[in-house]
Design a protein around this motif. Structure first.
Motif, PDB file in Angstrom:
ATOM      1  N   ILE A 188       3.602   5.342  -6.058  1.00  0.00           N
ATOM      2  CA  ILE A 188       3.472   5.293  -7.521  1.00  0.00           C
ATOM      3  C   ILE A 188       2.486   6.360  -7.980  1.00  0.00           C
ATOM      4  N   LEU A 189       1.341   6.431  -7.317  1.00  0.00           N
ATOM      5  CA  LEU A 189       0.322   7.415  -7.695  1.00  0.00           C
ATOM      6  C   LEU A 189       0.833   8.840  -7.510  1.00  0.00           C
ATOM      7  N   MET A 190       1.588   9.067  -6.450  1.00  0.00           N
ATOM      8  CA  MET A 190       2.160  10.395  -6.226  1.00  0.00           C
ATOM      9  C   MET A 190       3.150  10.756  -7.345  1.00  0.00           C
ATOM     10  N   TYR A 191       3.969   9.817  -7.732  1.00  0.00           N
ATOM     11  CA  TYR A 191       4.935  10.056  -8.812  1.00  0.00           C
ATOM     12  C   TYR A 191       4.191  10.441 -10.088  1.00  0.00           C
ATOM     13  N   LEU A 192       3.178   9.677 -10.424  1.00  0.00           N
ATOM     14  CA  LEU A 192       2.431   9.952 -11.651  1.00  0.00           C
ATOM     15  C   LEU A 192       1.708  11.297 -11.571  1.00  0.00           C
ATOM     16  N   THR A 207       0.835  -1.204   0.000  1.00  0.00           N
ATOM     17  CA  THR A 207       0.000   0.000   0.000  1.00  0.00           C
ATOM     18  C   THR A 207       0.867   1.250   0.000  1.00  0.00           C
ATOM     19  N   ASN A 208       1.908   1.248   0.790  1.00  0.00           N
ATOM     20  CA  ASN A 208       2.825   2.379   0.848  1.00  0.00           C
ATOM     21  C   ASN A 208       3.366   2.692  -0.549  1.00  0.00           C
ATOM     22  N   TYR A 209       3.842   1.682  -1.251  1.00  0.00           N
ATOM     23  CA  TYR A 209       4.394   1.904  -2.583  1.00  0.00           C
ATOM     24  C   TYR A 209       3.319   2.198  -3.621  1.00  0.00           C
ATOM     25  N   ALA A 210       2.135   1.684  -3.450  1.00  0.00           N
ATOM     26  CA  ALA A 210       1.033   2.017  -4.362  1.00  0.00           C
ATOM     27  C   ALA A 210       0.765   3.519  -4.302  1.00  0.00           C
ATOM     28  N   ILE A 211       0.732   4.062  -3.095  1.00  0.00           N
ATOM     29  CA  ILE A 211       0.513   5.504  -2.941  1.00  0.00           C
ATOM     30  C   ILE A 211       1.686   6.274  -3.542  1.00  0.00           C
ATOM     31  N   TYR A 253       9.218  20.416  -5.287  1.00  0.00           N
ATOM     32  CA  TYR A 253       9.954  19.580  -4.341  1.00  0.00           C
ATOM     33  C   TYR A 253       9.966  18.123  -4.806  1.00  0.00           C
ATOM     34  N   LEU A 254       8.813  17.635  -5.240  1.00  0.00           N
ATOM     35  CA  LEU A 254       8.729  16.248  -5.716  1.00  0.00           C
ATOM     36  C   LEU A 254       9.617  16.040  -6.938  1.00  0.00           C
ATOM     37  N   HIS A 255       9.623  17.001  -7.848  1.00  0.00           N
ATOM     38  CA  HIS A 255      10.468  16.889  -9.040  1.00  0.00           C
ATOM     39  C   HIS A 255      11.935  16.774  -8.647  1.00  0.00           C
ATOM     40  N   ARG A 256      12.389  17.652  -7.748  1.00  0.00           N
ATOM     41  CA  ARG A 256      13.796  17.607  -7.315  1.00  0.00           C
ATOM     42  C   ARG A 256      14.106  16.302  -6.589  1.00  0.00           C
ATOM     43  N   THR A 257      13.242  15.928  -5.666  1.00  0.00           N
ATOM     44  CA  THR A 257      13.505  14.767  -4.820  1.00  0.00           C
ATOM     45  C   THR A 257      13.446  13.456  -5.587  1.00  0.00           C
ATOM     46  N   ALA A 288      10.426   3.108 -10.119  1.00  0.00           N
ATOM     47  CA  ALA A 288      11.122   2.211  -9.192  1.00  0.00           C
ATOM     48  C   ALA A 288      12.473   2.804  -8.786  1.00  0.00           C
ATOM     49  N   LYS A 289      13.179   3.370  -9.735  1.00  0.00           N
ATOM     50  CA  LYS A 289      14.483   3.973  -9.445  1.00  0.00           C
ATOM     51  C   LYS A 289      14.324   5.154  -8.482  1.00  0.00           C
ATOM     52  N   ALA A 290      13.315   5.975  -8.695  1.00  0.00           N
ATOM     53  CA  ALA A 290      13.096   7.143  -7.840  1.00  0.00           C
ATOM     54  C   ALA A 290      12.892   6.737  -6.385  1.00  0.00           C
ATOM     55  N   TYR A 291      12.263   5.600  -6.164  1.00  0.00           N
ATOM     56  CA  TYR A 291      11.989   5.124  -4.807  1.00  0.00           C
ATOM     57  C   TYR A 291      12.954   4.034  -4.352  1.00  0.00           C
ATOM     58  N   GLN A 292      13.953   3.742  -5.186  1.00  0.00           N
ATOM     59  CA  GLN A 292      14.935   2.710  -4.879  1.00  0.00           C
ATOM     60  C   GLN A 292      14.255   1.389  -4.514  1.00  0.00           C
ATOM     61  N   ALA A 293      13.310   0.998  -5.358  1.00  0.00           N
ATOM     62  CA  ALA A 293      12.556  -0.242  -5.156  1.00  0.00           C
ATOM     63  C   ALA A 293      12.776  -1.156  -6.353  1.00  0.00           C
ATOM     64  N   PRO A 294      12.728  -2.454  -6.155  1.00  0.00           N
ATOM     65  CA  PRO A 294      12.887  -3.380  -7.283  1.00  0.00           C
ATOM     66  C   PRO A 294      11.716  -3.260  -8.270  1.00  0.00           C
TER      67      PRO A 294
END
Length: 150
Positions: free
Chosen positions: A13-17, A7-11, A135-139, A31-37
């Motif tokens: 993903i939606l935030m990134y989009l 659920t954490n990563y689902a949210i 902020y999201l773009h930079r981070t 996945a790279k942005a969140y350092q997740a497989p």
């Protein structure tokens, strides 16, 4: 209640989009942005697509994007789609060996607490979580349209 990693990563993903509107994203870059497989993120993506939160575009230049406006995706919906269980105590599952299971006030209190939790989540949308796009773009390393054109 503790939300699952899914659920954490689902949210996320939606935030990134939502932070990347008007552009298709590739799951690999998310996945790279969140350092997740990436395979883990792909597994999480499937229920988001099924629920209509995310659209996939196939072919060369394809990718993923929000399936509806970020302001129309509330967190309660996302949690209800991605969480497998809302069992807060053994007696929620039924078949409990507790002699109080049918007359216990704990069950009612836990149900009220769960509803309050979900109700609160229902008041927030993905748009609420992504107001600070710069902020999201930079981070997250998301290129703005001007950066992509340069």
């Amino acid at each position: 209640m503790r939300l699952t990693r899914q659920t954490n990563y689902a949210i996320r993903i939606l935030m990134y989009l939502a932070a990347n509107p008007g552009r298709l994203s590739r799951l690999g870059e998310v996945a790279k942005a969140y350092q997740a497989p990436e395979p883990f993120m792909f597994k999480i993506l499937q229920p988001l697509v099924s629920a209509g939160f995310v659209e996939t575009v196939r072919g060369r230049g394809g990718g993923i994007r929000l399936g509806r406006e970020a302001s129309k995706i509330n967190l309660r919906e996302v949690v209800e789609v991605t969480e497998e269980s809302f069992t807060l105590a053994e007696c929620f599952e039924g078949g409990s060996d507790c002699p109080l299971v049918y007359s216990c006030e704990l069950n009612g209190a836990l149900r009220a607490a769960l509803e309050a939790f979900l109700s609160t989540l229902g008041r927030y949308t993905i748009a609420d979580l992504t107001k600070n796009k710069s902020y999201l773009h930079r981070t997250l390393g998301i290129e703005t349209p001007a950066e992509a054109a340069a």
